[in-house]
Design a protein around this motif. Structure first.
Motif, PDB file in Angstrom:
ATOM      1  N   ASN A  72      71.011  51.829  54.098  1.00 60.54           N
ATOM      2  CA  ASN A  72      71.854  50.644  54.840  1.00 60.54           C
ATOM      3  C   ASN A  72      73.007  50.279  53.589  1.00 60.54           C
ATOM      4  N   ASP A  73      74.068  49.335  54.032  1.00 62.54           N
ATOM      5  CA  ASP A  73      74.944  48.774  53.354  1.00 62.54           C
ATOM      6  C   ASP A  73      73.933  47.690  52.430  1.00 62.54           C
ATOM      7  N   GLY A  74      74.056  47.858  51.137  1.00 61.04           N
ATOM      8  CA  GLY A  74      73.678  46.709  50.324  1.00 61.04           C
ATOM      9  C   GLY A  74      72.509  47.278  49.553  1.00 61.04           C
ATOM     10  N   GLU A  75      71.739  48.688  50.191  1.00 56.66           N
ATOM     11  CA  GLU A  75      70.782  49.093  49.443  1.00 56.66           C
ATOM     12  C   GLU A  75      71.111  49.886  48.185  1.00 56.66           C
ATOM     13  N   VAL A  76      70.595  49.932  47.266  1.00 54.50           N
ATOM     14  CA  VAL A  76      70.810  50.372  45.858  1.00 54.50           C
ATOM     15  C   VAL A  76      70.510  51.874  46.060  1.00 54.50           C
ATOM     16  N   VAL A  77      71.745  52.648  45.698  1.00 53.29           N
ATOM     17  CA  VAL A  77      71.431  54.097  45.220  1.00 53.29           C
ATOM     18  C   VAL A  77      71.811  54.279  43.943  1.00 53.29           C
ATOM     19  N   ILE A  78      70.788  55.026  43.156  1.00 54.67           N
ATOM     20  CA  ILE A  78      70.863  55.203  41.683  1.00 54.67           C
ATOM     21  C   ILE A  78      71.214  56.466  41.439  1.00 54.67           C
ATOM     22  N   GLN A  79      72.084  56.883  40.512  1.00 58.05           N
ATOM     23  CA  GLN A  79      72.405  58.266  40.149  1.00 58.05           C
ATOM     24  C   GLN A  79      71.756  58.715  39.119  1.00 58.05           C
ATOM     25  N   LYS A  80      71.260  59.905  39.005  1.00 59.34           N
ATOM     26  CA  LYS A  80      70.331  60.465  37.884  1.00 59.34           C
ATOM     27  C   LYS A  80      70.932  61.915  37.576  1.00 59.34           C
ATOM     28  N   HIS A  81      70.484  62.331  36.334  1.00 60.87           N
ATOM     29  CA  HIS A  81      70.619  63.612  35.869  1.00 60.87           C
ATOM     30  C   HIS A  81      69.477  64.083  35.315  1.00 60.87           C
ATOM     31  N   THR A  82      68.390  63.668  35.361  1.00 64.22           N
ATOM     32  CA  THR A  82      66.927  64.207  34.666  1.00 64.22           C
ATOM     33  C   THR A  82      65.994  63.846  35.951  1.00 64.22           C
ATOM     34  N   PRO A  83      64.690  64.428  35.695  1.00 65.07           N
ATOM     35  CA  PRO A  83      63.716  64.244  36.594  1.00 65.07           C
ATOM     36  C   PRO A  83      63.303  62.723  36.478  1.00 65.07           C
ATOM     37  N   ASP A  84      63.384  61.863  35.528  1.00 67.87           N
ATOM     38  CA  ASP A  84      63.071  60.661  35.311  1.00 67.87           C
ATOM     39  C   ASP A  84      64.139  59.644  36.023  1.00 67.87           C
ATOM     40  N   SER A  85      63.748  59.016  37.121  1.00 66.56           N
ATOM     41  CA  SER A  85      64.712  58.018  37.738  1.00 66.56           C
ATOM     42  C   SER A  85      64.948  56.885  36.792  1.00 66.56           C
ATOM     43  N   PHE A  86      64.315  56.600  35.639  1.00 65.16           N
ATOM     44  CA  PHE A  86      64.716  55.292  34.966  1.00 65.16           C
ATOM     45  C   PHE A  86      65.395  55.809  33.520  1.00 65.16           C
ATOM     46  N   HIS A  87      65.603  57.367  33.129  1.00 65.18           N
ATOM     47  CA  HIS A  87      66.154  57.770  31.989  1.00 65.18           C
ATOM     48  C   HIS A  87      67.795  57.467  32.149  1.00 65.18           C
ATOM     49  N   GLU A  88      68.413  56.846  31.545  1.00 66.70           N
ATOM     50  CA  GLU A  88      69.759  56.476  31.549  1.00 66.70           C
ATOM     51  C   GLU A  88      70.563  56.383  32.986  1.00 66.70           C
ATOM     52  N   THR A  89      69.718  55.334  33.528  1.00 65.10           N
ATOM     53  CA  THR A  89      70.161  54.946  34.874  1.00 65.10           C
ATOM     54  C   THR A  89      70.018  53.416  34.886  1.00 65.10           C
ATOM     55  N   GLU A  90      70.519  52.752  35.972  1.00 64.04           N
ATOM     56  CA  GLU A  90      70.468  51.476  36.204  1.00 64.04           C
ATOM     57  C   GLU A  90      69.064  51.226  36.892  1.00 64.04           C
ATOM     58  N   LEU A  91      68.165  51.682  37.014  1.00 63.89           N
ATOM     59  CA  LEU A  91      67.102  51.527  37.954  1.00 63.89           C
ATOM     60  C   LEU A  91      66.327  50.408  37.487  1.00 63.89           C
ATOM     61  N   GLN A  92      65.777  50.435  35.934  1.00 63.57           N
ATOM     62  CA  GLN A  92      64.996  49.386  35.349  1.00 63.57           C
ATOM     63  C   GLN A  92      65.705  48.109  35.723  1.00 63.57           C
ATOM     64  N   ASP A  93      67.099  47.921  35.370  1.00 63.56           N
ATOM     65  CA  ASP A  93      67.919  46.759  35.374  1.00 63.56           C
ATOM     66  C   ASP A  93      67.842  46.314  37.000  1.00 63.56           C
ATOM     67  N   LYS A  94      68.126  47.041  37.951  1.00 62.77           N
ATOM     68  CA  LYS A  94      67.952  46.767  39.387  1.00 62.77           C
ATOM     69  C   LYS A  94      66.501  46.070  39.724  1.00 62.77           C
ATOM     70  N   LEU A  95      65.703  47.013  39.231  1.00 63.13           N
ATOM     71  CA  LEU A  95      64.363  46.484  39.648  1.00 63.13           C
ATOM     72  C   LEU A  95      64.015  44.902  39.001  1.00 63.13           C
ATOM     73  N   GLU A  96      64.324  44.865  37.882  1.00 64.07           N
ATOM     74  CA  GLU A  96      64.211  43.550  36.937  1.00 64.07           C
ATOM     75  C   GLU A  96      64.888  42.337  37.838  1.00 64.07           C
ATOM     76  N   GLU A  97      65.907  42.602  38.148  1.00 70.29           N
ATOM     77  CA  GLU A  97      66.938  41.615  38.895  1.00 70.29           C
ATOM     78  C   GLU A  97      66.151  41.076  39.927  1.00 70.29           C
ATOM     79  N   ARG A  98      65.366  42.030  40.808  1.00 68.18           N
ATOM     80  CA  ARG A  98      64.615  41.549  41.858  1.00 68.18           C
ATOM     81  C   ARG A  98      63.302  41.208  41.571  1.00 68.18           C
ATOM     82  N   GLN A  99      62.871  41.210  40.356  1.00 63.21           N
ATOM     83  CA  GLN A  99      61.662  40.979  39.898  1.00 63.21           C
ATOM     84  C   GLN A  99      60.575  41.658  40.480  1.00 63.21           C
ATOM     85  N   ILE A 100      60.825  42.988  40.632  1.00 64.36           N
ATOM     86  CA  ILE A 100      60.024  43.927  41.464  1.00 64.36           C
ATOM     87  C   ILE A 100      58.811  44.231  40.304  1.00 64.36           C
ATOM     88  N   GLN A 101      57.496  44.250  40.903  1.00 65.84           N
ATOM     89  CA  GLN A 101      56.332  44.723  40.089  1.00 65.84           C
ATOM     90  C   GLN A 101      55.621  45.803  40.322  1.00 65.84           C
TER      91      GLN A 101
END
Length: 172
Positions: A72-101
């Motif tokens: 949906n509009d506004g949902e986050v789409v993260i682009q990655k280049h390795t099997p690790d969704s966190f490696h050199e992506t914005e995922l960690q920052d986006k999760l922290e912004e929303r205080q996701i645990q």
């Protein structure tokens, strides 16, 4: 689940190509639709991860997220280049912004991106729930897809994640 997000990994058109479809792809899509609808109903953020490489070339039809689970509009789409969704992506920052645990993880490919992202999320301190009937793969030269999925559910469930079926996930 408080401070929770649903993480949908690599559910892209190439994985549903009729010449080499992913194992139980239609069931995977139904389970993901249920998870996404339940998350949205509960106002739980849905994060999509999209793989990029020579098979999943940015902007091509095979690279696109499957139309049955379009973000949906506004949902986050993260682009990655390795099997690790966190490696050199914005995922960690986006999760922290929303205080996701708490992360509920589903998608493709069991032995690569699902495994690596689940382990990394655990290492980063997230409470990980792996939806054991909402990730899949292909047969390999040595194991069938069902064996690969079962093996990874067992390993990840023993140390890195809580295992639940789609019907057991309660976002409210």
């Amino acid at each position: 689940m408080d401070k929770c997000a649903l993480l949908v990994i690599d559910v892209q058109n190439a994985m549903f190509d009729e010449s080499n479809p992913i194992y139980q792809g239609e069931q995977l899509l139904r389970n993901l639709q249920d998870l996404i609808n339940n998350a949205r109903t509960a106002n739980v953020p849905v994060f999509y991860v999209q793989h990029n490489d020579e098979e999943f070339e940015n902007g091509t039809t095979s690279w696109e997220i499957h139309s049955s689970i379009t973000p949906n509009d506004g949902e986050v789409v993260i682009q990655k280049h390795t099997p690790d969704s966190f490696h050199e992506t914005e995922l960690q920052d986006k999760l922290e912004e929303r205080q996701i645990q708490n992360l509920v993880i589903a998608g493709n490919q069991t032995e690569y991106c699902i495994d690596t992202t689940s382990r990394r999320a655990f290492s980063l301190g997230y409470n990980v729930t792996l939806v054991k009937d909402a990730h899949t793969t292909w047969d390999s030269d040595t194991l069938c897809a069902k064996q690969i999925i079962n093996h990874h559910n067992e390993v990840l469930g023993n140390a890195f994640a809580t295992l639940k079926e789609t019907k057991e996930i309660q976002f409210l």
